[in-house]
Design an enzyme around this catalytic site. Sequence first.
Site, PDB file in Angstrom:
ATOM      1  N   GLU A   1     -51.635  -8.547 -51.426  1.00  0.00           N
ATOM      2  CA  GLU A   1     -51.867  -7.298 -50.706  1.00  0.00           C
ATOM      3  C   GLU A   1     -51.163  -6.115 -51.353  1.00  0.00           C
ATOM      4  OE1 GLU A   1     -51.416  -5.919 -46.072  1.00  0.00           O
ATOM      5  OE2 GLU A   1     -52.163  -7.916 -46.543  1.00  0.00           O
TER       6      GLU A   1
ATOM      7  N   ASP B   1     -51.647 -10.904 -46.696  1.00  0.00           N
ATOM      8  CA  ASP B   1     -50.946 -11.298 -45.475  1.00  0.00           C
ATOM      9  C   ASP B   1     -51.907 -12.004 -44.526  1.00  0.00           C
ATOM     10  OD1 ASP B   1     -48.714 -10.086 -46.487  1.00  0.00           O
ATOM     11  OD2 ASP B   1     -48.898  -8.261 -45.290  1.00  0.00           O
TER      12      ASP B   1
ATOM     13  N   TYR C   1     -42.595 -13.550 -42.135  1.00  0.00           N
ATOM     14  CA  TYR C   1     -43.573 -12.497 -41.863  1.00  0.00           C
ATOM     15  C   TYR C   1     -43.245 -11.799 -40.549  1.00  0.00           C
ATOM     16  CZ  TYR C   1     -48.107 -10.163 -41.761  1.00  0.00           C
ATOM     17  OH  TYR C   1     -49.094  -9.209 -41.740  1.00  0.00           O
TER      18      TYR C   1
END
Length: 864
Positions: A7, A152, A360
């Site tokens: 990303e 992600d 995350y």
Amino acid sequence: MKLVIAEKNIAAQKIAQLLSDAGKPKNDKVYNTAVYRFTVDGEEWVSMGLAGHILAPDFPDEILFDEKQGWYSLTEDGEVLPADVPDGLARPPYESKRRPFLPNGINIKGWKVESLPYLTWSPIIKNPAEREIIRVLKNLAKKSDSVIIATDFDREGELIGADALSMVREVAPDVPASRARYSALIKAEVTAAFDNLVELDENLADAGESRQYIDLIWGAVLTRYLTLAKFGGFGNVRSAGRVQTPTLALVVERERERRAFVPEDYWQIRGMGATTDSEFKISHKTPRFTDKAAAEDAFSHVEHATTGTIVEVSKRSRKQQPPMPFNTTSLQAAAAAEGISPARTMRIAESLYMSGFISYPRVDNTVYPRSLDLEGIVKGLSSGSPALAPVCKKVLAGPMKPTRGKTETTDHPPIHPTGQGDPETLDGGQKKLYNLIARRFLATLMGPATIENTKLSIDVAGEPFTATGDVLVDPGFREAYPYGLKRDEQLPALAQGDVIDVHDIKLEAKQTEPPARYSQGKLVQEMEKRGLGTKSTRASIIERLYTVRYLKNDPIEPSQLGMAIIDALHEFAPRITTPEMTAELDADMTRVAEGKDTQEHVVDHSRALLAGMLDALIEHKDDLGEAISDAVTADAKVGECPKCGKDLVMKTSAKTRGSFIGCMGWPDCDVTYPVPSGVKVSPLEGEAGVCPECGAPRIKCQPFRSKAYEQCVNPKCPTNFEPDLKVGECKVCAEAGRHGDLIAHKSERSGKRFIRCTNYEECQVSYPLPARGKLQATGETCPECGAPIVVVETARGPWRICVNMECPSKEKKTTSRGRGAAGSKTSAAKKTTAKKTTAKKAATKKSTAKKTAAKKSTTKKSAE
């Protein structure tokens, strides 16, 4: 060759480092974009980072009508996009030939109220947002044997990956593609993800794209409507949105409750108790007297009392359970209590995640999965963080029973430290948030804290009094997690029958308080409770409301403009301001993610909801415009004009775009005042807001990362006057054979301070000075340039400076910090690179066709 698509660039670099056989990938460039080449089991791999979304949704310029094919739009490359415009909207030919009306349709690119109903039903196209990255992506895809999407793992990340894959398919339609899902950028997680590749989740990507389309439609229509309702004034665009508007409505609703609140009087009797070696607070057993006569009667008994007798001593212990693991919302709330705004929390958390320090950070989960190596993480924290080592040792001694929250999902674990990396390398904000996360993680693995409560019942002249104290007997999880812990309130050891001294007993008249305003952390929690936004968007929505000046301060207050917009929308289209409608659309998108509904159906449902409200809004456009106008003026007001009595407001110069304070009576009244540059200005209220010397408004100035100060806006006011100060003699004049004094002066017109030679017209010698701080002349000159040296008194103490901003000594200091000549070369190199990039972008502009929503859907089907 295998192509890995991450990303962001930093994620691509990290993945390459973690997977590479050699441990260090080779840095390379394709055109001007960084890529990372490495080998895995002898096979050649290359990773590249996107810049978030590489395709951006937008509207076409026009919606056209044809009797045979109905409503439609055309892309730049001639593709026909059908538009499902309701039959109730007028069709061409139109009586008016002015825009937005066209001979064969409607122009929706220009901001016109008449085009808004058509904009609601417009097709959506996806344009390249990052042409250079798309160019690199296609270049690498042509040479690749397989592609791995490693963005992600959430709706937005899945959509970014799907958009990237659609670009790959344009040049390599048959290349095998798979998906790597990980929760932390550490070797074990990333290796496991690439060893267990899965398919891209089209349903999840469609849910993310549904949100993108719905937010575009609602944001565009409502923002254009509010802006057109009252164009002009103190800043033009009035932002609105599907989630933003009901979130603002929550704050306005709370403010209305506060203003409608009628305080009730009550009375308290409190004082101090004392033994020979300690003092403690005592209060009447009746915490609040609602009857003034009863309160005065009780107080008359104890007003002159000097002693009290202990009637009873009671003790009880209570357990305080350890907290639940962090999800996004609880992290934002906890960080806000420590002075970090939700938006900043997410920016810092993202950087910690990318650097491999935490997992995350965008999660709903509050239950650690069984697969998570809790013991390994604690061991990593113990060796990497000396301050946490003693707590880690206790946790490892067991029993290690993690707490469980109410929400359990299978995508990502709760936010936790990875136990890897050196926390000492983190800066202030990063270290503060990392410690919060690490300590919360440890706390979830520890036992409850034990708090002992002691209560004294005291007889004071026949009136019952009490005293309470809490002491942390067994710290339990509190040893790791001290946040929010109250200070011990230890009471002296007393027994029944003991006599204590009492003094300072007072009868205090008080009033009940209105409901508290939301803090940013509390507002995030309320948004989650009402189903507003997602874990990824709530912080940015609040930040946006501050940016457009609908909100101010923390705890949060709505501005007059914010209140006016919500009040008007609530009157003419109330559903827009309710969380229920937004939650309904979010539930629709969840069904898309689960494969229970389609993107097209959900987006069309949202269009229908918006269209059902738009007619009433357009009908009352002028009413809403007047409300906005009044509110904007109220927000801009800083006081009353001392000359004519009309409002003084913050204005923006049409020429310089700088701010100043001007009278609303202009042009009849010409009163204006400068505004200090580089500071946030807010008016002072009440008597403090009027200067006692000249009658002009007084303002509060908040410099960035400095202490706030107050001042009168009138530079000529005696409170702002500074006498001229001679700080030295002019070196240039001396070399020319004449005498010139260097005088420090504060301008009565602008309020700025500077040093200027008395022969300025001839020598042009002038130096700037700091805006604030008492000046002292030293009589010394700089050995490097000969300019005067002065001392400026600051909040941190005296500051000794050479006033010449071009002094060679300043250049030496800059060079020693690595920002001198090298910095200039770097800057020049960046400018050259930017020019090359712009040229290359222009060269490839025609080669990259616009990507439409319809084409993307077709691509997905062919890929399946």
